[in-house]
Design a protein around this motif. Structure first.
Motif, PDB file in Angstrom:
ATOM      1  N   SER A   1      -7.099   3.231  -9.135  1.00 17.89           N
ATOM      2  CA  SER A   1      -8.172   3.001  -7.764  1.00 17.89           C
ATOM      3  C   SER A   1      -7.693   1.542  -7.196  1.00 17.89           C
ATOM      4  N   LEU A   2      -8.663   1.829  -6.002  1.00 13.76           N
ATOM      5  CA  LEU A   2      -8.255   0.090  -5.865  1.00 13.76           C
ATOM      6  C   LEU A   2      -9.557  -0.175  -5.352  1.00 13.76           C
ATOM      7  N   SER A   3     -10.044  -1.640  -5.587  1.00 12.51           N
ATOM      8  CA  SER A   3     -10.819  -1.689  -4.278  1.00 12.51           C
ATOM      9  C   SER A   3     -10.360  -2.594  -2.785  1.00 12.51           C
ATOM     10  N   SER A   4      -9.439  -2.671  -3.421  1.00 14.93           N
ATOM     11  CA  SER A   4      -8.940  -3.761  -1.543  1.00 14.93           C
ATOM     12  C   SER A   4      -8.077  -3.768  -0.883  1.00 14.93           C
ATOM     13  N   PHE A   5      -7.711  -3.187   0.251  1.00 14.44           N
ATOM     14  CA  PHE A   5      -6.102  -2.312   0.206  1.00 14.44           C
ATOM     15  C   PHE A   5      -6.226  -3.438   1.485  1.00 14.44           C
ATOM     16  N   THR A   6      -4.457  -4.547   1.772  1.00 18.07           N
ATOM     17  CA  THR A   6      -4.605  -4.777   2.341  1.00 18.07           C
ATOM     18  C   THR A   6      -3.400  -4.588   3.085  1.00 18.07           C
ATOM     19  N   LEU A   7      -2.926  -4.969   4.568  1.00 15.64           N
ATOM     20  CA  LEU A   7      -1.171  -4.541   5.817  1.00 15.64           C
ATOM     21  C   LEU A   7      -1.943  -5.551   6.028  1.00 15.64           C
ATOM     22  N   MET A   8      -0.731  -6.954   6.075  1.00 18.56           N
ATOM     23  CA  MET A   8      -0.893  -7.707   6.891  1.00 18.56           C
ATOM     24  C   MET A   8       0.347  -7.857   7.364  1.00 18.56           C
ATOM     25  N   ASP A   9       1.095  -7.751   9.100  1.00 14.72           N
ATOM     26  CA  ASP A   9       1.914  -7.655   9.469  1.00 14.72           C
ATOM     27  C   ASP A   9       2.784  -6.822   8.859  1.00 14.72           C
ATOM     28  N   VAL A  10       2.472  -5.666   9.657  1.00 16.52           N
ATOM     29  CA  VAL A  10       2.987  -4.499   9.031  1.00 16.52           C
ATOM     30  C   VAL A  10       3.481  -3.882   9.950  1.00 16.52           C
ATOM     31  N   PRO A  11       4.120  -3.156  10.374  1.00 13.14           N
ATOM     32  CA  PRO A  11       4.974  -1.935  11.819  1.00 13.14           C
ATOM     33  C   PRO A  11       4.563  -0.975  11.306  1.00 13.14           C
ATOM     34  N   ASP A  12       4.087   0.589  12.734  1.00 13.13           N
ATOM     35  CA  ASP A  12       3.662   1.028  11.992  1.00 13.13           C
ATOM     36  C   ASP A  12       4.335   2.422  11.400  1.00 13.13           C
ATOM     37  N   ARG A  13       5.553   2.481  11.272  1.00 13.63           N
ATOM     38  CA  ARG A  13       6.501   3.050  10.629  1.00 13.63           C
ATOM     39  C   ARG A  13       6.043   2.717   8.940  1.00 13.63           C
ATOM     40  N   SER A  14       6.350   1.349   8.532  1.00 18.94           N
ATOM     41  CA  SER A  14       5.864   0.868   6.745  1.00 18.94           C
ATOM     42  C   SER A  14       3.954   1.388   6.978  1.00 18.94           C
ATOM     43  N   ALA A  15       3.377   0.872   7.909  1.00 17.50           N
ATOM     44  CA  ALA A  15       2.369   1.344   7.388  1.00 17.50           C
ATOM     45  C   ALA A  15       1.446   3.267   7.212  1.00 17.50           C
ATOM     46  N   SER A  16       1.974   3.937   7.948  1.00 18.88           N
ATOM     47  CA  SER A  16       2.284   4.664   8.067  1.00 18.88           C
ATOM     48  C   SER A  16       2.319   5.402   6.590  1.00 18.88           C
ATOM     49  N   GLN A  17       4.015   4.941   6.084  1.00 16.48           N
ATOM     50  CA  GLN A  17       4.621   5.379   4.465  1.00 16.48           C
ATOM     51  C   GLN A  17       3.414   4.659   3.278  1.00 16.48           C
ATOM     52  N   LEU A  18       2.558   3.379   3.861  1.00 12.30           N
ATOM     53  CA  LEU A  18       1.690   3.051   2.530  1.00 12.30           C
ATOM     54  C   LEU A  18       0.345   3.185   2.615  1.00 12.30           C
ATOM     55  N   LEU A  19       0.267   3.957   3.548  1.00 10.61           N
ATOM     56  CA  LEU A  19      -0.966   4.420   3.217  1.00 10.61           C
ATOM     57  C   LEU A  19      -1.528   5.484   2.693  1.00 10.61           C
ATOM     58  N   GLN A  20       0.079   6.158   2.475  1.00 15.53           N
ATOM     59  CA  GLN A  20      -0.059   7.236   1.326  1.00 15.53           C
ATOM     60  C   GLN A  20      -0.314   6.990   0.121  1.00 15.53           C
ATOM     61  N   LEU A  21      -0.348   5.781  -0.179  1.00 20.51           N
ATOM     62  CA  LEU A  21      -0.743   5.672  -1.276  1.00 20.51           C
ATOM     63  C   LEU A  21      -2.162   5.696  -0.750  1.00 20.51           C
ATOM     64  N   LEU A  22      -3.165   5.576  -0.302  1.00 23.37           N
ATOM     65  CA  LEU A  22      -4.446   6.358  -0.674  1.00 23.37           C
ATOM     66  C   LEU A  22      -4.618   7.256   0.258  1.00 23.37           C
ATOM     67  N   ALA A  23      -3.756   8.316  -0.688  1.00 23.31           N
ATOM     68  CA  ALA A  23      -4.023   9.533   0.526  1.00 23.31           C
ATOM     69  C   ALA A  23      -4.415  10.983  -0.072  1.00 23.31           C
ATOM     70  N   THR A  24      -5.191  10.507  -1.977  1.00 27.49           N
ATOM     71  CA  THR A  24      -5.926  11.315  -1.925  1.00 27.49           C
ATOM     72  C   THR A  24      -6.950  10.726  -3.010  1.00 27.49           C
ATOM     73  N   PRO A  25      -7.522  10.764  -3.315  1.00 19.92           N
ATOM     74  CA  PRO A  25      -9.321  10.811  -3.308  1.00 19.92           C
ATOM     75  C   PRO A  25      -9.499   9.321  -4.857  1.00 19.92           C
TER      76      PRO A  25
END
Length: 605
Positions: free
Chosen positions: A358-382
């Protein structure tokens, strides 16, 4: 004996300085009971404007005012020369010179260093050692909190600085930055690490653009600081990376203090492919550095990683699985474009939990769309989202429909827990500008930055309507929406003038949005509260500024009347206070408003 790479003159200077320091330390101890011209308490109570708390004072320069015309008058050049001669008497500069008048204040402040020190030469190091060793300057030592060292390749000095300036001289130093070190062939003497360990107040260490012989040498620098809690490594290279069959156990890579809670690992260039750097003996040895980071996973709560260290999301997941206490995660750049050679596979994932916690803060900085879509999978569950309070997404390109859908899903999962959202993207005219915010009913801060916007009254109106109509949080205290136009390739005279096609009905509809119950609790505009609408990169086009300014002012008339919004147009701004002081310039307006609020006149406005 000091490293043989140091010149003979530097050896002599260092040895003399160390001996002088030792004798001076004894002498200072014997003088503790004697009165001095200024005590620490007096500096704190009377002349503390040399400290960090007073460096934001806004004192206008004025020439001295004399009691009579017959009094001798000092030219400003002489005042500045006097202050320059006191460069090694910071206490006198802070307490005596800065109190005379604004002319002396600015002359002294120009000479007096801020709460940070920067050394780029051996001479600068020796000058500060000369200043700090004086007992008269004892109060000044407590004012210094930041130290930056840029080693000189032609005349290295960084390997002796703890001997020149022992830790007792800087009792409040908390941040140290090391840059340009080249210890790939020669390493400092053991006395360097002994003296470095005396800096018990240092909690943050940044190492940037430095070369070490091996991971062991890098680790010795980190281990020498006993109370280190934050470590930032950027563009660190190793002359002799670990061999395939000689990777030590994780326990040997741990820092001695076991206190690290914040680690950042990055390369120097933000958007290049680091996998191409693995040619030659001085390759960026990321597998070794990742092993060292994983060895501290039990204490780390905040982690920042350059995605170019990883070939894919699964390899990142395997590393993150070690961090059972992780609460804040930041990713930068993009996944490697080609596989990165490895000495050994990433440390095996913990069997306890193979997914991110569980995270309290999640930041994507200077990330392209493709990598961002993959990284958001880290938060794809409750589970990862049920404590999420801060979400910050900054893309280098335009978001795809898939990314917007994934971001909306994450925002839905975070629901009432999310307090702060920052969304910075380039805009495609045919796409939505923000993910869905309807489920975030406890949002307190929202920042939306839209870059490369084809600015016109219609596009601004459309984007504002999309953002504002989707907000449902009654707790909103701060809202910023920024539009940045693309840089013009043609001169302003070739730009097609704007046309306004919106009717009074559409403006009335927008006013209805502003009057929703959701926005009833928005506070008055300050630096940290209220609403800021900014239109950037249009100052070179007067026609655009005038047209957009008039239109946006009309849109936000209800909020301008309430005093909750500030509208920026290039270098111009409009607020309720600017209407009250129309004859003043921007800076004068700001000062008039601040003075009015200090006098508690805001309610009468």
């Amino acid at each position: 004996m000091i490293d043989s790479s140091c010149s003979s003159s530097l050896k002599t200077t260092m040895n003399d300085s160390v001996q002088t320091t030792e004798h001076t330390e004894d002498r200072v101890a014997s003088l503790e009971d004697k009165s001095d011209k200024l005590t620490v308490e007096e500096l704190g109570n009377e002349g503390a404007d040399s400290g960090s708390k007073h460096w934001d004072m806004d004192i206008d320069f004025r020439s001295p005012v004399y009691l009579s015309d017959t009094s001798p008058r000092f030219p400003q050049e002489l005042i500045e020369l006097i202050c320059e001669c006191l460069w090694d008497e910071p206490v006198q500069l802070a307490v005596s010179c800065k109190r005379v008048c604004p002319a002396w204040y600015h002359a002294a402040r120009r000479v007096l260093s801020a709460p940070w020190i920067s050394w780029q030469t051996q001479e600068a190091l020796q000058d500060h050692a000369h200043t700090l060793i004086s007992h008269r300057n004892a109060p000044y030592r407590t004012q210094l909190t930041h130290l930056s060292i840029y080693d000189d390749a032609r005349k290295p000095f960084a390997h002796v600085w703890p001997m020149f300036v022992p830790g007792w001289m800087l009792p409040e130093l908390s941040v140290v930055g090391l840059s340009g070190l080249d210890w790939s062939t020669k390493t400092p003497h053991d006395s360097f690490f002994i003296h470095l360990s005396a800096y018990t107040s240092v909690s943050q260490l940044s190492i940037s653009g430095c070369r070490f012989r091996s991971l062991t040498n890098l680790r010795r620098v980190i281990n020498a600081l006993p109370n280190l809690t934050s470590l930032n490594l950027s563009n660190v290279t190793l002359q002799h990376p670990l061999r395939r069959d000689s990777v030590p156990k994780h326990i040997t890579l741990r820092t001695r203090s076991h206190k690290l809670v914040d680690i950042s690992l990055s390369g120097l260039a933000k958007h290049s492919d680091l996998s191409s750097d693995y040619a030659g003996a001085t390759a960026l040895d990321y597998p070794d550095l990742l092993h060292m980071i994983a060895a501290n996973s039990s204490t780390v709560t905040k982690l920042t990683l350059d995605l170019r260290f990883f070939a894919s999301l699964p390899s990142l997941r395997r590393l993150l699985a070690h961090f059972c206490s992780l609460s804040t995660f930041t990713a930068t750049s993009q996944f490697a474009l080609s596989p990165i050679p490895t000495v050994q596979k990433t440390p095996p994932a913990c069997t306890e939990n193979a997914s991110i916690h569980s995270l309290s803060s999640f930041t994507l900085m200077d990330v392209p769309d493709r990598s961002a879509s993959q990284l958001l999978q880290l938060l794809a569950t409750p589970l990862p989202c049920h404590k999420l309070e801060i979400l910050d997404i900054n893309l280098v390109d335009r978001p795809s429909s898939a990314l917007l859908a994934c971001a909306s899903h994450v925002l839905q999962l975070s629901g009432r827990t999310l307090r702060k959202l920052s969304w910075c993207i380039s805009v495609a005219p045919d796409l939505e500008v923000v993910p869905t915010l309807a489920g975030n009913t406890s949002l307190r801060e929202l920042a939306v930055d839209l870059r490369d916007v084809p600015l016109s009254p219609q596009t601004i109106h459309s984007a504002l309507t999309a953002v504002l109509s989707d907000i449902t949080s009654m707790d909103l205290q701060y809202l910023r929406i920024r539009f940045t136009a693309p840089y013009l390739e043609l001169p302003p005279s070739h730009v097609t003038p704007f046309t306004i096609r919106d009717t009074a009905e559409s403006i009335s509809t927008f006013h209805t949005i502003l009057s929703r119950e959701t926005f009833k609790g928005l506070p008055l505009f300050t630096l940290s509260t209220g609403v800021s609408i900014e239109v950037k990169n249009i100052q070179d086009n007067p026609t655009a500024v005038a047209t957009i300014k008039a239109y946006v002012v009309t849109l936000f008339t209800p909020w301008l009347d309430r005093g909750i919004v500030l509208l920026w147009f290039g270098s111009e701004y409009v607020s309720k206070d600017s209407f009250l002081f129309p004859q003043l310039s921007s800076l004068e307006t700001h000062r008039a408003v601040v003075e009015a609020r200090r006098s508690k006149k805001t309610t009468n406005l």
